[in-house]
Design a protein around this motif. Sequence first.
Motif, PDB file in Angstrom:
ATOM      1  N   GLY A 130       0.766  -1.233   0.000  1.00 59.92           N
ATOM      2  CA  GLY A 130       0.000   0.000   0.000  1.00 59.92           C
ATOM      3  C   GLY A 130       0.797   1.284   0.000  1.00 59.92           C
ATOM      4  N   ASP A 133       0.913   3.036  -3.484  1.00 61.00           N
ATOM      5  CA  ASP A 133      -0.413   3.406  -3.966  1.00 61.00           C
ATOM      6  C   ASP A 133      -1.084   4.486  -3.125  1.00 61.00           C
ATOM      7  OD1 ASP A 133      -0.269   1.549  -6.038  1.00 61.00           O
ATOM      8  OD2 ASP A 133      -1.108  -0.055  -4.803  1.00 61.00           O
ATOM      9  N   ASN A 134      -0.786   4.516  -1.825  1.00 56.43           N
ATOM     10  CA  ASN A 134      -1.570   5.363  -0.928  1.00 56.43           C
ATOM     11  C   ASN A 134      -0.802   6.479  -0.224  1.00 56.43           C
ATOM     12  OD1 ASN A 134      -3.996   3.801  -1.336  1.00 56.43           O
ATOM     13  ND2 ASN A 134      -3.078   2.222  -0.045  1.00 56.43           N
ATOM     14  N   ALA A 135       0.511   6.400  -0.197  1.00 53.15           N
ATOM     15  CA  ALA A 135       1.295   7.422   0.501  1.00 53.15           C
ATOM     16  C   ALA A 135       1.777   8.497  -0.468  1.00 53.15           C
ATOM     17  CB  ALA A 135       2.494   6.784   1.208  1.00 53.15           C
ATOM     18  N   GLN A 251       1.401  -1.944   6.835  1.00 54.71           N
ATOM     19  CA  GLN A 251       0.513  -1.736   5.692  1.00 54.71           C
ATOM     20  C   GLN A 251       0.008  -0.297   5.699  1.00 54.71           C
ATOM     21  OE1 GLN A 251      -2.434  -4.796   4.948  1.00 54.71           O
ATOM     22  NE2 GLN A 251      -3.890  -3.318   4.091  1.00 54.71           N
ATOM     23  N   VAL A 252      -0.169   0.241   4.494  1.00 56.74           N
ATOM     24  CA  VAL A 252      -0.693   1.595   4.361  1.00 56.74           C
ATOM     25  C   VAL A 252      -1.946   1.555   3.501  1.00 56.74           C
ATOM     26  CG1 VAL A 252      -0.266   3.917   3.481  1.00 56.74           C
ATOM     27  CG2 VAL A 252       1.582   2.659   4.611  1.00 56.74           C
ATOM     28  N   ASP A 253      -3.079   1.976   4.071  1.00 57.80           N
ATOM     29  CA  ASP A 253      -4.321   2.101   3.323  1.00 57.80           C
ATOM     30  C   ASP A 253      -4.495   3.564   2.909  1.00 57.80           C
ATOM     31  OD1 ASP A 253      -4.752  -0.571   3.791  1.00 57.80           O
ATOM     32  OD2 ASP A 253      -6.045  -0.228   5.539  1.00 57.80           O
ATOM     33  N   LYS A 254      -5.557   3.847   2.207  1.00 57.68           N
ATOM     34  CA  LYS A 254      -5.796   5.205   1.735  1.00 57.68           C
ATOM     35  C   LYS A 254      -5.922   6.196   2.880  1.00 57.68           C
ATOM     36  CE  LYS A 254      -8.827   7.900  -1.286  1.00 57.68           C
ATOM     37  NZ  LYS A 254     -10.027   7.879  -2.149  1.00 57.68           N
ATOM     38  N   ASP A 255      -6.520   5.764   3.988  1.00 58.46           N
ATOM     39  CA  ASP A 255      -6.759   6.680   5.104  1.00 58.46           C
ATOM     40  C   ASP A 255      -6.352   6.088   6.443  1.00 58.46           C
ATOM     41  OD1 ASP A 255      -8.637   4.728   5.295  1.00 58.46           O
ATOM     42  OD2 ASP A 255     -10.381   6.063   5.368  1.00 58.46           O
TER      43      ASP A 255
END
Length: 435
Positions: A130, A133-135, A251-255
């Motif tokens: 993630g 894609d998200n950071a 893990q990194v999600d959108k928020d």
Amino acid sequence: MAQTPKKRIVVVGGGAAGLGLVRKLAKNDRYEVILVDRNRTHVWKPLLHEVAAGALDPNQDEVGYGGHAVRWGYRFFQGALARIDRDRQVIVTAPLVDEDGEVIFEEHEIAYDILVLAIGGVSDDFGIPGVRDNALFLEHRAQADRFRQKLLNACLRVNARREKGEVDATLPICIVGGGATGVELSAELVNSARALSSYGLEGFDPDAFRITLIEAGPRLLPALDEKVVGKVTQELRDIGVDVRVNTMVTQVDKDRVHMKDGTDLPATLILWAAGVRGESGVPGYSDLELSRLDRVVVRPTLQSVTDDRIFAIGDCCHCVLPGQERPVAPRAQAAQQMADHLLVAIDKLDKGQTLPDFEYKDRGSLVSLSHFATVGSLMGNLMSGKLSIEGRVARLAYISLYRIHILTVHGWLRGMAQLIAGRINRVVRPRLKLH
């Protein structure tokens, strides 16, 4: 009598090291110097956190490659490196496209006698799901501009909610990486939050920012003395930054950011500033030997171990010096010293002489916490132990780094004019750039 043809030196990458190098190389009548960069302008990378926080207008500090090239007598070509043909001694740049995806010109070949790779590096995502894609990242101006726009939009949303009565509306920001970028951005964001109420966001309380700085290691800023780091950490906490060390992101999600200990952290903005590695496309450029982090492996002379005609400097360079176990750290001062070394090395290579080994001199580290504090250590291995400094002395030393950069890029006369103009601009222009 026939004139001896000039040696063509191609430098790929117009960062601080590459830009200063081409300016000085172009003074030599024996060389034809070409700078290749995917962008049209240069902004000093250590300033990107100020651009991201809105504290600096990059239009006032950027350098246009085209005008700089005309001034100093080298050629500039805009393009991204696609591959290196070592047998034919040419580089190939990728097709240049505009914002609509239309091709401006197709791939282009540029021949070289000597090639210098100064393409920099990118943050290392360590394969964590993630992140890419998200950071958000702070590796070049476009990314800093994007962060600033997202920051402003998020602030406007929070301000609107507070004006509607949601007094507890907040803006959570997560910064991963406790190096200089993460630390300095954290402090700069706090400073920006305190200034926003003067720019039409009357409902915006500085406490609306919830800034969390995450570091996987045991402490921030490993290049600094532990005592100095303690002061930095305490200062950040005093101004409201939630500093978490020994905290590994999984893990990194959108928020949301997930940690190894099972906790997670809601975040409207996620900035990744951990580690340095070569760009993802580097393995496809050529058959040059690379480190496990896709950095070009070089001899102590800074020549590629694969090809004596190719040098690498800065963050894209993996250089282990004699008597050392670790490669030279990817730091701005190392890149600048490498560029200075190449002025001598290229001259000796051109004359068929033995090239000297690069010698890295650690001159210490400085960290600016916006207007709150400046701390660091000076001299490094130039003296026994490190001299810790803080306050006005540290601030002056930090500012001098930028001044040296300006003088290196523009020369003394234009450099001094640029510094004077910059000082005036800081007085007359708005405190924050909100567009």
